[in-house]
Design a protein around this motif. Structure first.
Motif: not given
Length: 421
Positions: A414-419
């Motif tokens: 989820y954190a990578k998707t936001i980036k």
């Protein structure tokens, strides 16, 4: 030879009644004006007083001894304070050989404490109060003992007398242990050791400190450390031929039994210092306890408790630890009996251990609650249902761990998707 000296020599060969009259005659004699003669009369009176006290001690006459101590006050007022304290301690020690004299001794002490206070003999007063606290401790008058100890400590801290302070803190520790407050008992013992470290501690006082340390460690079930303290005490007291060495030896044997090393008792009694005590009844009872424990025989253990009731029940330390040992033996016997069964009659179990059904039922309930074994008491049918120890299922724990790892992966993605967005 003076008249008094002639009378003392006559009293040696006289019958007790005549000797008593002679000693009283010397005590009421007055000194002449000459200093030399006055000193001689005082010495003769002191000898007569001690001889009269010894006579009453041998006759087991506590009241007569109390009267001698009261009579000695007129003599004390003309002697040095240090000598007075020594004399009164000597006279009071004679009470130890008179049975059932505790109340008389307490009354004498209270009377003399009041007299010492009026005469401003502070150190004698402290010495008598310490003795009174010891008597109150023996009589289990803990509240009265603590009240007097508190008053004593307040006075002693102003005087900074480390020797007496050590004795009072030691007594305080023993009193707190008697009422079951082990935290305060340890604190008082620490205070006693702190005071003792700043002075030369006499061997008998050091032995008393070690004995109390051993007792408190035994209360904490630390029998190995307790044994080392008792051994130090026993060596110290034996070298002085102190009768209290017998108690230290009994506690050493008790520690060996409580450590499940009853076979060491015989070896311990064969050492040089212990040989002279080995045939005494107090030691025989500890040997019998060790043998019963070695055989894991509850009936034999109960027989020893009955046969040596006076020796075992008179000491609160031994009494409390033997109660715990009896409980352990009962538990071991119950486990041995129920082990082959999945269902067993409670009456049968009670008969095997030689106990009443109600006691056995209560003990089994306690063992189930403590998870000593797994089972259920069916009181309606009078049976005990014994279960196998449940196997721990790790499936749920593993599933939770897996889900936690999945959660971390999802959060990372989820954190990578936001980036990227």
């Amino acid at each position: 030879m003076s008249t008094n000296q002639a009378l003392l020599d006559e009293a040696k060969d006289a019958n007790p009644k005549r000797a008593e009259e002679i000693y009283k005659q010397i005590l009421v004699s007055s000194a002449s004006t000459s200093n030399v003669e006055r000193d001689q009369v005082l010495r003769d009176q002191e000898n007569a007083m001690i001889k009269l006290a010894e006579l009453y001690r041998d006759q087991k006459n506590a009241q007569g001894l109390a009267e001698v101590i009261t009579l000695s006050r007129s003599f004390m007022s003309s002697t040095a304070k240090a000598k007075t304290a020594k004399l009164i301690r000597t006279l009071l020690n004679y009470f130890n050989d008179i049975p059932n004299s505790r109340q008389t001794q307490t009354d004498v002490l209270l009377d003399n404490i009041d007299w010492s206070k009026r005469e401003k003999r502070i150190f004698l007063k402290h010495s008598l109060e310490i003795r009174l606290v010891s008597l109150q401790l023996e009589a289990s008058q803990f509240k009265a003992a603590l009240a007097r100890i508190d008053a004593l400590l307040t006075e002693l801290k102003k005087l900074d007398d480390k020797m007496i302070l050590t004795e009072v803190h030691l007594l305080e520790s023993r009193v707190y242990r008697g009422i079951g407050n082990l935290v305060k008992a340890k604190a008082a013992l620490t205070s006693a050791r702190t005071a003792a470290n700043s002075i030369y501690c006499p061997p008998h006082l050091q032995a008393a400190l070690d004995l109390q340390s051993g007792i408190l460690h035994a209360e904490d079930k630390d029998y190995t450390t307790a044994y080392s303290y008792f051994y130090e005490t026993f060596e110290n007291m034996s070298s002085q031929d102190d009768p209290s060495a017998l108690n230290a030896l009994k506690y050493m044997l008790l520690c060996k039994v409580m450590l499940n090393l009853p076979e060491d008792v015989t070896a311990l009694l064969s050492i040089k210092l212990a040989v002279k005590y080995a045939q005494l009844r107090e030691i025989e009872c500890m040997r019998a306890i060790a043998l019963a424990h070695q055989h894991r025989n509850l009936a034999e253990f109960e027989k020893v408790l009955r046969d040596y009731k006076d020796e075992l029940s008179s000491d609160p330390t031994i009494r409390s630890h033997l109660a715990a040992l009896y409980d352990t033996l009962l538990e071991q016997n119950l486990l041995r009996i129920i082990e082959p069964y999945s269902v067993v009659e409670i009456d049968f179990v009670a008969k095997q251990v030689g106990q009443g059904r109600q006691d056995v039922e209560a003990k089994l309930s306690q063992m189930i609650l403590d998870k000593v074994f797994y089972g259920v008491l069916d009181q309606g049918r009078g049976r005990l249902l014994v279960f196998d120890k449940p196997e721990v299922d790790d499936t749920y724990g593993a599933a939770i761990d897996t889900l936690e790892q999945v959660e971390k992966v999802v959060e990372s993605l989820y954190a990578k998707t936001i980036k990227i967005a």
